[in-house]
Design a protein around this motif. Structure first.
Motif, PDB file in Angstrom:
ATOM      1  N   TRP A 187     -23.440 -43.726  45.274  1.00 52.31           N
ATOM      2  CA  TRP A 187     -23.827 -44.317  46.205  1.00 52.31           C
ATOM      3  C   TRP A 187     -22.669 -45.770  46.389  1.00 52.31           C
ATOM      4  CZ3 TRP A 187     -24.193 -42.204  50.520  1.00 52.31           C
ATOM      5  CH2 TRP A 187     -25.583 -40.879  51.200  1.00 52.31           C
TER       6      TRP A 187
ATOM      7  N   PRO B 182     -30.009 -44.136  49.666  1.00 54.78           N
ATOM      8  CA  PRO B 182     -30.843 -43.414  50.774  1.00 54.78           C
ATOM      9  C   PRO B 182     -32.086 -42.374  50.845  1.00 54.78           C
ATOM     10  CG  PRO B 182     -28.470 -42.722  51.315  1.00 54.78           C
ATOM     11  CD  PRO B 182     -28.567 -43.476  50.111  1.00 54.78           C
TER      12      PRO B 182
ATOM     13  N   THR C 217     -30.547 -39.573  55.563  1.00 56.58           N
ATOM     14  CA  THR C 217     -29.724 -39.896  56.962  1.00 56.58           C
ATOM     15  C   THR C 217     -29.962 -39.085  58.003  1.00 56.58           C
ATOM     16  OG1 THR C 217     -27.561 -37.772  56.054  1.00 56.58           O
ATOM     17  CG2 THR C 217     -28.057 -40.582  55.029  1.00 56.58           C
TER      18      THR C 217
ATOM     19  N   THR D 118     -28.398 -43.211  61.345  1.00 56.65           N
ATOM     20  CA  THR D 118     -29.480 -44.025  60.206  1.00 56.65           C
ATOM     21  C   THR D 118     -29.383 -43.335  58.981  1.00 56.65           C
ATOM     22  OG1 THR D 118     -31.161 -44.536  62.714  1.00 56.65           O
ATOM     23  CG2 THR D 118     -32.057 -44.259  59.983  1.00 56.65           C
ATOM     24  N   ALA D 119     -29.776 -43.974  57.931  1.00 59.18           N
ATOM     25  CA  ALA D 119     -29.634 -43.755  56.959  1.00 59.18           C
ATOM     26  C   ALA D 119     -31.269 -45.015  56.200  1.00 59.18           C
ATOM     27  CB  ALA D 119     -28.637 -44.874  55.751  1.00 59.18           C
TER      28      ALA D 119
ATOM     29  N   PRO E 111     -25.481 -47.017  58.823  1.00 61.95           N
ATOM     30  CA  PRO E 111     -24.484 -47.279  58.030  1.00 61.95           C
ATOM     31  C   PRO E 111     -22.958 -47.880  58.606  1.00 61.95           C
ATOM     32  CG  PRO E 111     -25.404 -45.178  58.876  1.00 61.95           C
ATOM     33  CD  PRO E 111     -26.618 -45.167  59.691  1.00 61.95           C
ATOM     34  N   THR E 112     -23.083 -47.971  59.728  1.00 69.97           N
ATOM     35  CA  THR E 112     -21.533 -48.187  60.279  1.00 69.97           C
ATOM     36  C   THR E 112     -21.379 -49.896  59.885  1.00 69.97           C
ATOM     37  OG1 THR E 112     -22.010 -48.405  62.240  1.00 69.97           O
ATOM     38  CG2 THR E 112     -20.699 -46.196  61.075  1.00 69.97           C
TER      39      THR E 112
ATOM     40  N   LEU F 208     -22.136 -50.962  56.837  1.00 68.76           N
ATOM     41  CA  LEU F 208     -21.992 -51.292  55.562  1.00 68.76           C
ATOM     42  C   LEU F 208     -20.261 -50.479  55.250  1.00 68.76           C
ATOM     43  CD1 LEU F 208     -25.691 -48.957  54.687  1.00 68.76           C
ATOM     44  CD2 LEU F 208     -24.823 -51.730  54.330  1.00 68.76           C
TER      45      LEU F 208
ATOM     46  N   ALA G 153     -18.759 -46.151  54.877  1.00 67.63           N
ATOM     47  CA  ALA G 153     -19.760 -45.570  56.161  1.00 67.63           C
ATOM     48  C   ALA G 153     -19.393 -44.331  56.065  1.00 67.63           C
ATOM     49  CB  ALA G 153     -19.233 -46.585  57.333  1.00 67.63           C
TER      50      ALA G 153
ATOM     51  N   PHE H 101     -22.069 -41.634  54.347  1.00 65.69           N
ATOM     52  CA  PHE H 101     -23.347 -41.620  55.358  1.00 65.69           C
ATOM     53  C   PHE H 101     -22.763 -39.950  56.546  1.00 65.69           C
ATOM     54  CE2 PHE H 101     -23.580 -45.531  53.255  1.00 65.69           C
ATOM     55  CZ  PHE H 101     -24.381 -45.348  52.847  1.00 65.69           C
TER      56      PHE H 101
END
Length: 151
Positions: free
Chosen positions: A4, A25, A28, A47-48, A98-99, A101, A104, A107
């Motif tokens: 990751w 995570p 996800t 969502t993560a 997660p977007t 990060l 992304a 994810f």
């Protein structure tokens, strides 16, 4: 398990609130509920679920927005980007968007929820789909299956 590339950092759209994820995570998800559609201004939210000890706000002070009920949705006070959610009474994980990060694209959603409210054109490629939410007793198995799926 997948590399990751941790820790991974990210920020809201304007950069005022910065976050760091230092744990992989647990699972996800994509949520198709109309509430997530409205808060994300999209067909679904991503969502993560990150273990709480693997998540930190490293800069800025997010504010609670969206609904002020059993889940606390945290936003940037300046650009109002939805960054993460802390479900009340469930302190062992944080639902990170997660977007926010870097990287992304790693994810992909494993589970999609609230498909009963899904917009007809919305496709996620998720492995599992639920009309509403998975039964609580299914989550442990789903997280184990997610860990295997990630290999």
């Amino acid at each position: 398990m997948r590399d990751w590339k941790l820790p991974r950092e990210g920020a809201c759209r304007c950069g005022q609130v910065r976050i760091r994820v230092s744990a992989a995570p647990l699972v996800t998800m994509a949520c198709h509920c109309t509430g997530c559609q409205k808060m994300s201004a999209s067909a679904f939210s991503l969502t993560a679920a990150i273990p709480a000890e693997g998540f930190a706000v490293v800069e800025g002070e997010p504010v609670i927005g969206g609904l002020h009920g059993t889940s606390r949705h945290y936003f940037c006070p300046r650009c109002l980007t939805w960054i993460f959610t802390r479900p009340e009474g469930i302190d062992w994980f944080v639902n990170v968007r997660p977007t926010m990060l870097e990287g992304a694209e790693d994810f992909a959603p494993f589970i999609e929820t609230w498909v009963a409210e899904k917009l007809p054109f919305a496709e996620t490629g998720a492995v599992h789909a639920y009309e509403k939410l998975p039964p609580v007793e299914d989550y442990e198995g789903l997280m184990g299956e997610f860990a295997e799926w990630e290999r």
